[in-house]
Design an enzyme around this catalytic site. Structure first.
Site, PDB file in Angstrom:
ATOM      1  N   HIS A  65       0.825  -1.206   0.000  1.00 55.92           N
ATOM      2  CA  HIS A  65       0.000   0.000   0.000  1.00 55.92           C
ATOM      3  C   HIS A  65       0.866   1.266   0.000  1.00 55.92           C
ATOM      4  O   HIS A  65       0.379   2.332   0.389  1.00 55.92           O
ATOM      5  CB  HIS A  65      -0.930   0.006   1.226  1.00 55.92           C
ATOM      6  N   HIS A  66       2.127   1.146  -0.414  1.00 54.39           N
ATOM      7  CA  HIS A  66       2.975   2.347  -0.428  1.00 54.39           C
ATOM      8  C   HIS A  66       2.466   3.359  -1.437  1.00 54.39           C
ATOM      9  O   HIS A  66       2.722   4.563  -1.310  1.00 54.39           O
ATOM     10  CB  HIS A  66       4.432   1.979  -0.718  1.00 54.39           C
ATOM     11  N   LYS A  71      -2.524  -2.822  -7.971  1.00 55.08           N
ATOM     12  CA  LYS A  71      -2.745  -3.216  -9.372  1.00 55.08           C
ATOM     13  C   LYS A  71      -2.246  -4.620  -9.605  1.00 55.08           C
ATOM     14  O   LYS A  71      -1.150  -4.972  -9.172  1.00 55.08           O
ATOM     15  CB  LYS A  71      -1.987  -2.255 -10.303  1.00 55.08           C
ATOM     16  N   LYS A  95       7.603  -4.684  -9.973  1.00 51.55           N
ATOM     17  CA  LYS A  95       7.477  -4.373 -11.397  1.00 51.55           C
ATOM     18  C   LYS A  95       7.008  -2.934 -11.600  1.00 51.55           C
ATOM     19  O   LYS A  95       7.588  -2.188 -12.404  1.00 51.55           O
ATOM     20  CB  LYS A  95       6.475  -5.355 -12.013  1.00 51.55           C
ATOM     21  N   LYS A 107      -2.634  -9.098  -6.777  1.00 48.17           N
ATOM     22  CA  LYS A 107      -2.897 -10.204  -7.703  1.00 48.17           C
ATOM     23  C   LYS A 107      -4.142 -10.939  -7.246  1.00 48.17           C
ATOM     24  O   LYS A 107      -4.473 -10.951  -6.044  1.00 48.17           O
ATOM     25  CB  LYS A 107      -1.725 -11.192  -7.742  1.00 48.17           C
ATOM     26  N   THR A 195       1.975  -6.570 -23.358  1.00 41.87           N
ATOM     27  CA  THR A 195       3.018  -7.321 -22.661  1.00 41.87           C
ATOM     28  C   THR A 195       4.023  -7.894 -23.657  1.00 41.87           C
ATOM     29  O   THR A 195       5.240  -7.788 -23.463  1.00 41.87           O
ATOM     30  CB  THR A 195       2.408  -8.441 -21.804  1.00 41.87           C
ATOM     31  N   ASN A 234      -1.239 -14.953 -25.486  1.00 49.25           N
ATOM     32  CA  ASN A 234      -1.206 -13.547 -25.842  1.00 49.25           C
ATOM     33  C   ASN A 234       0.205 -12.966 -25.810  1.00 49.25           C
ATOM     34  O   ASN A 234       0.648 -12.302 -26.746  1.00 49.25           O
ATOM     35  CB  ASN A 234      -2.115 -12.757 -24.888  1.00 49.25           C
ATOM     36  N   SER A 363      -1.839  -0.740 -18.892  1.00 48.56           N
ATOM     37  CA  SER A 363      -2.981  -0.679 -17.979  1.00 48.56           C
ATOM     38  C   SER A 363      -3.014   0.670 -17.260  1.00 48.56           C
ATOM     39  O   SER A 363      -4.087   1.232 -17.013  1.00 48.56           O
ATOM     40  CB  SER A 363      -2.896  -1.805 -16.948  1.00 48.56           C
TER      41      SER A 363
END
Length: 472
Positions: A65-66, A71, A95, A107, A195, A234, A363
């Site tokens: 939560h920094h 995401k 990342k 996630k 990606t 993908n 995103s």
């Protein structure tokens, strides 16, 4: 056995973190906070499947939560468990930090094999999962923003969006609650291929660095490089496509049911068409079909891109890997033991936590689009085109020469949304590569790019926590 593998995956993330942490300035307390998962939500909910009630197991992990929102993607797989989701959430934190995307990592996962359910059943499962996330405030444009992952795509993101908006009517920024949506529902052009394109941009920039290519005995540039891609989903498909279009030779393609090899090259589009017609990539005309898909990883090539699942390169097969560059398109495809073997061999391993960040980067662009409520390029495209045409006309009048119609169209073109997305992604991947590489080059005790990437991430997250002033 599957449970143990995924537990090892989470432990391997912690192991890599600990290896890098000693090269940073942060005290143990901050390092422990960075490493810890802030919130773990395990859900079990009933869904009617045919004539029976099935209890579905699912997870959402918010690692850090920094920065908010958190995401991270949602995967549908019968191998999903808490350790795997925690590991993937941690990787998302690092990342995002490396590519300077202002999110905390998260996630999600639903423990099902989507092939075993009809679209109607999958919709019921996805909508119920979303409702559970809303109930505990684990989703929202300023809280936690899911995205597609293994086994999910635009369709599932549409269901999530619709369910969220039905439960939170009138929320002006509600479309930012999830990314990876269809363009018609607030998605951004270029997200689907992001990606794989990010993998290409990152490795392309690496191949342009003369010192690094000289060290491993390769010429600079992409043209003529022999590439093997594992995974024709993908990420793998788009990575193979862009390498092929740039002049690389795709000598190998690997799927779950077999592998193809042709030293003269394969056309990814043709292989994809063959799979659509036959149900498999094997027995593609003109290519050698290998007996086991693991064998494809060990064939001769310059660049190997594992873009499927984790732990496919391990201590048993790492000594037989012939690639000089490995670009991790998937999350965690190389075990720590294999990493050490490959580093000793002099292989350049470009880590997942940087290289497959194209998805979260675009995103981020989609999220910004949803918050701004305007399509990229809408305000400036026509102005840029008119200005370019005017400048070209002035130059033609002054010189007395005219350009061809093709050149005129190219010069006059104003940036569309997809042009801006590609440009932003390319800049992000190039800048991140050089940032990570600079840490490795300037620190005498850091000899691999993964450790340098972790150092980069830890320093940024540590600075964020420090600036929040939460440590009196």
């Amino acid at each position: 056995m599957a449970q143990e593998q995924h537990y090892d995956f989470f432990k391997s993330v912690e192991r890599s973190f600990d290896k890098a942490a000693k090269f940073t300035k942060w005290e143990n307390g901050i390092l422990e906070q960075i490493k810890a998962c802030n919130a773990v939500y395990q859900i079990k909910f009933p869904v009617r499947i045919g004539d029976r009630i099935e209890v579905i197991e699912a997870y959402r992990v918010q690692h850090s939560h920094h920065k908010l929102p958190c995401k991270g993607g949602i995967r549908f797989s019968d191998a999903v468990n808490q350790d795997e989701v925690m590991a993937l959430a941690a990787l998302m934190t690092y990342k995002c930090a490396i590519v300077n995307v202002p999110f905390g990592g998260a996630k999600g996962g639903i423990k099902i094999n989507p092939r075993n359910y009809s679209p109607f059943q999958l919709e019921n499962i996805t909508r119920r999962y979303t409702a559970e996330l809303v109930k505990k405030n684990f989703i929202g444009p300023g809280v936690d923003v899911p995205a597609p992952d293994y086994g999910t795509g635009e369709r599932e993101m549409s269901w999530i969006l619709d369910t969220y908006m039905s439960l939170r009517p009138g929320e002006i920024d509600g479309y930012g609650c999830v990314t990876g949506k269809p363009v018609s529902q607030g998605g951004v052009r270029g997200r689907k291929e992001a990606t794989g394109l990010g993998v290409f941009f990152g490795l392309q920039e690496l191949c342009n660095i003369k010192e690094d290519m000289k060290r491993i005995g390769l010429e600079p540039g992409i043209i003529g490089k022999k590439v093997i891609v594992q995974g024709m989903g993908n990420v793998g498909y788009h990575a193979a496509k862009y390498f092929h279009e740039a002049g690389a030779i795709i000598v190998g393609l690997i799927e779950w049911d077999g592998a193809l090899y042709n030293e003269k090259g394969l056309d990814p589009e043709a292989v994809l068409k063959h799979r659509a017609e036959t149900g498999s990539i094997i027995n593609f005309p003109g290519a050698k079909t290998l007996g086991a898909n693991g064998e494809g990883l060990e064939m001769d090539c310059d660049i190997l891109i594992p873009a499927a699942l984790e732990n496919v390169i391990h201590k048993e097969n790492a000594p037989r890997i012939k690639a000089k560059i490995i670009g991790e398109g998937a999350n965690g495809p190389i075990t720590p033991e294999a990493d050490e073997i490959l580093n000793k061999k002099g292989v350049i391993v470009v880590p997942d936590m940087f290289l497959n960040a194209g998805g979260v980067t675009v995103s981020y662009f989609e999220w910004l689009k949803n918050l701004s409520h305007v399509r990229y390029g809408r305000l400036g495209k026509r102005f840029d085109e008119n200005m370019n045409i005017h400048i070209l006309g002035v130059i033609e009048d002054l010189t007395g020469k005219s350009v061809s119609e093709r050149e005129r169209k190219f010069i006059a073109h104003g940036a569309d949304e997809v042009d801006l997305v590609y440009s932003g992604l390319e800049e992000t991947m190039h800048a991140a590569l050089h940032e990570v590489r600079t840490i490795m080059v300037n620190h005498p005790d850091i000899h691999d790019m993964r450790t340098a990437a972790y150092v980069c991430a830890i320093d940024k997250v540590g600075a964020a926590y420090d600036q929040l002033g939460i440590f009196p």
